[in-house]
Design a protein around this motif. Sequence first.
Motif, mmCIF file in Angstrom:
data_model
loop_
_atom_site.group_PDB
_atom_site.id
_atom_site.type_symbol
_atom_site.label_atom_id
_atom_site.label_comp_id
_atom_site.label_asym_id
_atom_site.label_seq_id
_atom_site.Cartn_x
_atom_site.Cartn_y
_atom_site.Cartn_z
ATOM 1 N N GLN A 1 -2.418 5.431 2.483
ATOM 2 C CA GLN A 1 -3.379 4.359 2.724
ATOM 3 C C GLN A 1 -3.180 3.746 4.109
ATOM 4 O O GLN A 1 -4.148 3.395 4.778
ATOM 5 C CB GLN A 1 -3.259 3.271 1.650
ATOM 6 C CG GLN A 1 -3.809 3.690 0.316
ATOM 7 C CD GLN A 1 -3.541 2.659 -0.761
ATOM 8 O OE1 GLN A 1 -2.441 2.105 -0.858
ATOM 9 N NE2 GLN A 1 -4.554 2.384 -1.572
ATOM 10 N N HIS B 1 -9.163 2.653 -1.272
ATOM 11 C CA HIS B 1 -8.700 1.270 -1.157
ATOM 12 C C HIS B 1 -7.965 1.030 0.163
ATOM 13 O O HIS B 1 -6.783 0.688 0.179
ATOM 14 C CB HIS B 1 -7.823 0.901 -2.354
ATOM 15 C CG HIS B 1 -8.559 0.934 -3.643
ATOM 16 N ND1 HIS B 1 -9.518 0.005 -3.979
ATOM 17 C CD2 HIS B 1 -8.512 1.811 -4.670
ATOM 18 C CE1 HIS B 1 -10.020 0.301 -5.164
ATOM 19 N NE2 HIS B 1 -9.432 1.394 -5.601
ATOM 20 N N GLN C 1 -6.533 10.127 -9.257
ATOM 21 C CA GLN C 1 -5.829 8.893 -8.900
ATOM 22 C C GLN C 1 -5.677 8.781 -7.378
ATOM 23 O O GLN C 1 -5.856 7.710 -6.812
ATOM 24 C CB GLN C 1 -4.464 8.845 -9.569
ATOM 25 C CG GLN C 1 -3.725 7.542 -9.310
ATOM 26 C CD GLN C 1 -2.432 7.448 -10.099
ATOM 27 O OE1 GLN C 1 -2.170 8.232 -10.995
ATOM 28 N NE2 GLN C 1 -1.616 6.466 -9.763
ATOM 29 N N ARG C 2 -5.362 9.870 -6.725
ATOM 30 C CA ARG C 2 -5.225 9.844 -5.268
ATOM 31 C C ARG C 2 -6.576 9.592 -4.601
ATOM 32 O O ARG C 2 -6.667 8.892 -3.599
ATOM 33 C CB ARG C 2 -4.621 11.155 -4.768
ATOM 34 C CG ARG C 2 -4.309 11.071 -3.275
ATOM 35 C CD ARG C 2 -3.391 12.160 -2.809
ATOM 36 N NE ARG C 2 -2.068 11.936 -3.382
ATOM 37 C CZ ARG C 2 -1.263 12.903 -3.784
ATOM 38 N NH1 ARG C 2 -1.631 14.158 -3.680
ATOM 39 N NH2 ARG C 2 -0.089 12.632 -4.273
ATOM 40 N N ARG D 1 0.845 -1.199 0.000
ATOM 41 C CA ARG D 1 0.000 0.000 0.000
ATOM 42 C C ARG D 1 0.876 1.242 0.000
ATOM 43 O O ARG D 1 2.093 1.168 0.116
ATOM 44 C CB ARG D 1 -0.907 0.026 1.241
ATOM 45 C CG ARG D 1 -1.752 -1.196 1.441
ATOM 46 C CD ARG D 1 -2.786 -1.348 0.345
ATOM 47 N NE ARG D 1 -3.506 -2.609 0.488
ATOM 48 C CZ ARG D 1 -4.746 -2.802 0.146
ATOM 49 N NH1 ARG D 1 -5.444 -1.824 -0.403
ATOM 50 N NH2 ARG D 1 -5.310 -3.973 0.304
ATOM 51 N N THR D 2 0.250 2.403 -0.078
ATOM 52 C CA THR D 2 0.972 3.667 0.009
ATOM 53 C C THR D 2 0.947 4.153 1.461
ATOM 54 O O THR D 2 0.062 3.755 2.233
ATOM 55 C CB THR D 2 0.323 4.737 -0.882
ATOM 56 O OG1 THR D 2 -0.995 5.026 -0.373
ATOM 57 C CG2 THR D 2 0.242 4.282 -2.338
ATOM 58 N N ARG E 1 -9.007 7.767 -5.811
ATOM 59 C CA ARG E 1 -9.242 6.321 -5.946
ATOM 60 C C ARG E 1 -8.390 5.546 -4.943
ATOM 61 O O ARG E 1 -8.858 4.603 -4.307
ATOM 62 C CB ARG E 1 -8.945 5.858 -7.368
ATOM 63 C CG ARG E 1 -10.042 6.172 -8.363
ATOM 64 C CD ARG E 1 -9.815 5.497 -9.707
ATOM 65 N NE ARG E 1 -8.627 5.991 -10.409
ATOM 66 C CZ ARG E 1 -8.588 7.103 -11.127
ATOM 67 N NH1 ARG E 1 -9.666 7.849 -11.253
ATOM 68 N NH2 ARG E 1 -7.487 7.476 -11.732
ATOM 69 N N SER E 2 -7.137 5.949 -4.811
ATOM 70 C CA SER E 2 -6.232 5.280 -3.880
ATOM 71 C C SER E 2 -6.751 5.373 -2.443
ATOM 72 O O SER E 2 -6.673 4.403 -1.684
ATOM 73 C CB SER E 2 -4.836 5.908 -3.975
ATOM 74 O OG SER E 2 -3.971 5.355 -3.027
ATOM 75 N N ASN E 3 -7.295 6.524 -2.093
ATOM 76 C CA ASN E 3 -7.812 6.726 -0.733
ATOM 77 C C ASN E 3 -8.963 5.782 -0.407
ATOM 78 O O ASN E 3 -9.206 5.472 0.758
ATOM 79 C CB ASN E 3 -8.269 8.174 -0.536
ATOM 80 C CG ASN E 3 -7.119 9.144 -0.438
ATOM 81 O OD1 ASN E 3 -5.978 8.756 -0.181
ATOM 82 N ND2 ASN E 3 -7.404 10.413 -0.642
#
Length: 74
Positions: A14, A42, A35-36, A10-11, A38-40
């Motif tokens: 995240q 997950h 994109q960020r 993960r980032t 969407r990442s948030n």
Amino acid sequence: MAGLAAAHGRTPPQIVLRWHVQQGLVPIPKSSDPQRLRSNLHVSGFALSDAEMADLITLDRGEQAAVDSDEFGP
């Protein structure tokens, strides 16, 4: 933080969001980057261990280290 993120695939953001969710808190991330955003979203599908949760708590530097967004920036 980067090592923990890599271990979970993960980032770092995240990991921080997951830390909040596991504490029963409702994080409100802010971003204009699609994109960020969407990442948030997950942050399910993995969990931090009790030890990882405890390690993250030690990163807290207290209220005096916080930046007031009303007083900082343009």
